[in-house]
Write a protein that holds these residues in place. Structure first.
Motif, short mmCIF file in Angstrom:
data_model
loop_
_atom_site.label_atom_id
_atom_site.label_comp_id
_atom_site.label_asym_id
_atom_site.label_seq_id
_atom_site.Cartn_x
_atom_site.Cartn_y
_atom_site.Cartn_z
N THR A 156 -40.50 3.72 -50.21
CA THR A 156 -39.66 4.17 -51.32
C THR A 156 -39.07 5.56 -51.09
O THR A 156 -38.04 5.90 -51.66
CB THR A 156 -40.46 4.18 -52.63
N ASP A 157 -39.71 6.34 -50.25
CA ASP A 157 -39.23 7.70 -49.96
C ASP A 157 -39.52 8.01 -48.49
O ASP A 157 -40.62 8.43 -48.15
CB ASP A 157 -39.90 8.72 -50.87
N PRO A 158 -38.53 7.82 -47.61
CA PRO A 158 -38.75 8.01 -46.17
C PRO A 158 -39.18 9.42 -45.78
O PRO A 158 -39.65 9.63 -44.66
CB PRO A 158 -37.38 7.67 -45.57
N THR A 159 -39.03 10.38 -46.69
CA THR A 159 -39.48 11.74 -46.39
C THR A 159 -40.98 11.89 -46.58
O THR A 159 -41.57 12.89 -46.15
CB THR A 159 -38.76 12.76 -47.28
N GLU A 160 -41.60 10.90 -47.22
CA GLU A 160 -43.05 10.90 -47.42
C GLU A 160 -43.74 10.05 -46.37
O GLU A 160 -43.14 9.13 -45.82
CB GLU A 160 -43.41 10.33 -48.80
N GLN A 161 -45.01 10.35 -46.10
CA GLN A 161 -45.83 9.54 -45.20
C GLN A 161 -46.88 8.79 -46.02
O GLN A 161 -47.49 9.38 -46.92
CB GLN A 161 -46.51 10.43 -44.15
N LYS A 162 -47.07 7.52 -45.72
CA LYS A 162 -48.04 6.71 -46.45
C LYS A 162 -48.94 5.97 -45.46
O LYS A 162 -48.51 5.51 -44.41
CB LYS A 162 -47.32 5.67 -47.33
N TRP A 163 -50.20 5.83 -45.85
CA TRP A 163 -51.14 5.08 -45.04
C TRP A 163 -50.93 3.58 -45.20
O TRP A 163 -50.54 3.10 -46.27
CB TRP A 163 -52.59 5.41 -45.43
N HIS A 164 -51.19 2.86 -44.13
CA HIS A 164 -51.22 1.40 -44.13
C HIS A 164 -52.56 0.96 -43.58
O HIS A 164 -53.08 1.56 -42.63
CB HIS A 164 -50.09 0.83 -43.26
N ILE A 165 -53.14 -0.09 -44.19
CA ILE A 165 -54.45 -0.60 -43.78
C ILE A 165 -54.28 -2.02 -43.24
O ILE A 165 -53.54 -2.83 -43.80
CB ILE A 165 -55.43 -0.62 -44.97
N ASN A 166 -55.00 -2.34 -42.17
CA ASN A 166 -54.95 -3.67 -41.56
C ASN A 166 -56.11 -4.51 -42.10
O ASN A 166 -57.20 -4.54 -41.54
CB ASN A 166 -55.05 -3.54 -40.04
N LEU A 167 -55.86 -5.21 -43.21
CA LEU A 167 -56.91 -6.02 -43.83
C LEU A 167 -57.39 -7.18 -42.95
O LEU A 167 -58.59 -7.43 -42.88
CB LEU A 167 -56.44 -6.55 -45.18
N PRO A 168 -56.50 -7.91 -42.26
CA PRO A 168 -57.00 -8.97 -41.39
C PRO A 168 -57.95 -8.46 -40.31
O PRO A 168 -59.00 -9.07 -40.05
CB PRO A 168 -55.72 -9.57 -40.78
N VAL A 169 -57.63 -7.34 -39.69
CA VAL A 169 -58.50 -6.77 -38.66
C VAL A 169 -59.81 -6.28 -39.26
O VAL A 169 -60.89 -6.48 -38.68
CB VAL A 169 -57.78 -5.64 -37.89
N CYS A 170 -59.76 -5.66 -40.44
CA CYS A 170 -60.99 -5.23 -41.12
C CYS A 170 -61.94 -6.41 -41.29
O CYS A 170 -63.15 -6.30 -41.02
CB CYS A 170 -60.67 -4.65 -42.49
N ASN A 171 -61.41 -7.53 -41.75
CA ASN A 171 -62.27 -8.69 -42.02
C ASN A 171 -62.71 -9.38 -40.73
O ASN A 171 -63.84 -9.85 -40.64
CB ASN A 171 -61.55 -9.65 -42.96
N ARG A 172 -61.84 -9.42 -39.72
CA ARG A 172 -62.26 -9.94 -38.42
C ARG A 172 -63.42 -9.12 -37.88
O ARG A 172 -64.42 -9.68 -37.39
CB ARG A 172 -61.09 -9.92 -37.44
N ASN A 173 -63.31 -7.79 -37.97
CA ASN A 173 -64.38 -6.92 -37.49
C ASN A 173 -65.69 -7.17 -38.24
O ASN A 173 -66.78 -7.14 -37.66
CB ASN A 173 -63.98 -5.46 -37.62
N GLN A 174 -65.58 -7.43 -39.55
CA GLN A 174 -66.79 -7.71 -40.33
C GLN A 174 -67.43 -9.03 -39.91
O GLN A 174 -68.66 -9.14 -39.86
CB GLN A 174 -66.46 -7.75 -41.82
N LEU A 175 -66.61 -10.02 -39.62
CA LEU A 175 -67.14 -11.31 -39.18
C LEU A 175 -67.88 -11.15 -37.85
O LEU A 175 -68.96 -11.72 -37.65
CB LEU A 175 -66.01 -12.33 -39.04
N VAL A 176 -67.31 -10.36 -36.95
CA VAL A 176 -67.98 -10.11 -35.67
C VAL A 176 -69.28 -9.33 -35.89
O VAL A 176 -70.32 -9.64 -35.30
CB VAL A 176 -67.04 -9.34 -34.71
N ALA A 177 -69.23 -8.34 -36.78
CA ALA A 177 -70.43 -7.56 -37.09
C ALA A 177 -71.53 -8.42 -37.70
O ALA A 177 -72.72 -8.14 -37.53
CB ALA A 177 -70.08 -6.41 -38.04
N ALA A 178 -71.12 -9.51 -38.38
CA ALA A 178 -72.09 -10.42 -38.98
C ALA A 178 -72.68 -11.40 -37.97
O ALA A 178 -73.60 -12.14 -38.30
CB ALA A 178 -71.44 -11.19 -40.12
N GLY A 179 -72.14 -11.41 -36.75
CA GLY A 179 -72.72 -12.24 -35.71
C GLY A 179 -71.83 -13.34 -35.17
O GLY A 179 -72.23 -14.08 -34.27
#
Length: 269
Positions: free
Chosen positions: A203-226
Motif C-alpha cells: 500500500t505504501d512502497p516507501t514503507e518496508q513490511k515483513w512477509h512470513i512463509n507459512l507453508p515453509v513454517c509448517n513443513r519445518n514443523q512436520l519435519v521436526a515432528a519426525g
C-alpha cells in the motif's frame, strides 16, 4: 452441479482433496462452491453444495465433519461415540477445534481455509487420517506438531509412517504482516532468516513490511515432528494469486467462501 476438486495421492485406502471455487451454486463472493456455514453464505446454497460433495464422495451428509475453527490448537477425535451423538451435540463438540483426526471409514473430516494453510496427514500403516487448519496463530502455536502428537497418543501412530499434504494457502510473497506478527514468530523461536523476508509495502512502497512463509513454517514443523522431507508434498498454490480458482479472504474479504480440504479413509478399501 458437480464440485471441482483437486485430489491428492496420499496412499492406498484414502481419498484426499481440496475444493476449488467451481461446481457449486453459491453466488457473489461465495461463488460458487462453498460449504462453510460460518462465513455468511446462504444456507440453502450451502446445503445444496454439501449434497453435491456427498454425491461425489458417495457418503451421507452426516459423514462430512467440519469444525468451527478459532485459530487455536485444539485437536478432536472423530470416533464412533462422536458419531452417535445428535447433530446439535456434535456442533457444540466441534466449537473451537482446528484439527480433526479419525480412523473411521467413510467419514470425511476437513478444515476450511481462505489463505490459511490446510494440512492433511495419513498414517499409511494404521490408516489414521488428520486434517489441520494452520493460520498464522496456529502455526505459531505449532498445531501441526500437536496434531501428530495427538495421533501418537490416541492411536499409537509413528511419524515415520505418516505422509503429509500441504494444500492451497497464501505464499510468502503475498503474506504481508505487521510487526506484531513477526514478533510473535520470533518470540516462539522460529528461524526468522529462513521463514521471513522484508519487502516494500503493497500500500505504501516507501514503507518496508515483513512477509512470513507459512507453508515453509509448517513443513519445518512436520519435519521436526519426525516426518521425512520426502513424505511431505506441497501443492504450491497461492490462494491470493489464484482468486478465480481458490477463495482468498485477503482478496475477497472475510465475508466470502472457503476452501474445504478433506480426507477420508475409504470404506471400500
Amino acid at each position: 452441479m458437480e464440485p471441482v476438486l483437486t485430489y491428492y495421492g496420499m496412499g492406498a485406502g484414502v481419498v484426499a482433496f481440496s475444493s476449488t471455487r467451481q461446481g457449486g451454486c453459491s453466488t457473489g463472493k461465495y461463488a460458487s462452491f462453498n460449504i462453510n456455514r460460518y462465513c455468511g453464505d446462504d444456507e440453502q446454497h450451502i446445503r445444496q453444495n454439501r449434497e453435491a460433495l456427498c454425491k461425489e464422495l458417495s457418503i451421507s451428509n452426516d459423514r462430512i465433519i467440519m469444525p468451527h475453527q478459532t485459530h487455536d490448537c485444539r485437536v478432536a477425535c472423530i470416533d464412533d461415540s462422536f458419531l452417535s451423538i445428535t447433530a446439535s451435540e456434535q456442533q457444540v463438540a466441534l466449537e473451537g477445534i482446528d484439527a480433526l483426526m479419525t480412523c473411521v471409514a467413510g467419514v470425511c473430516i476437513g478444515v476450511s481455509t481462505a489463505d490459511c494453510i490446510p494440512i492433511l496427514l495419513h498414517d499409511t500403516r494404521l490408516h489414521i487420517v488428520c486434517a489441520i487448519h494452520a493460520g498464522w496463530r496456529g502455526t505459531v502455536g505449532c498445531i501441526a506438531q500437536k496434531a501428530i502428537a495427538a495421533m501418537a497418543a490416541h492411536y499409537g501412530c509413528q511419524p515415520a509412517d505418516i505422509v503429509a499434504q500441504i494444500g492451497p494457502g497464501i505464499s510468502m510473497d503475498s503474506f504481508e504482516v505487521g510487526q506484531n506478527v513477526y514478533d510473535a514468530f520470533a518470540a516462539a523461536g522460529f528461524d526468522m532468516n529462513s521463514i521471513s523476508r522484508i519487502y516494500p509495502s503493497a500500500t505504501d512502497p516507501t514503507e518496508q513490511k515483513w512477509h512470513i512463509n507459512l507453508p515453509v513454517c509448517n513443513r519445518n514443523q512436520l519435519v521436526a515432528a519426525g516426518l521425512s522431507s520426502e513424505a511431505i508434498a506441497d501443492c504450491a498454490v497461492c490462494t491470493y494469486r489464484n482468486p478465480d480458482s481458490y477463495f482468498s479472504a485477503r482478496r475477497l474479504g472475510i465475508h466470502s467462501g472457503r476452501i474445504f480440504t478433506g480426507i477420508m479413509v475409504n470404506d471400500k478399501g
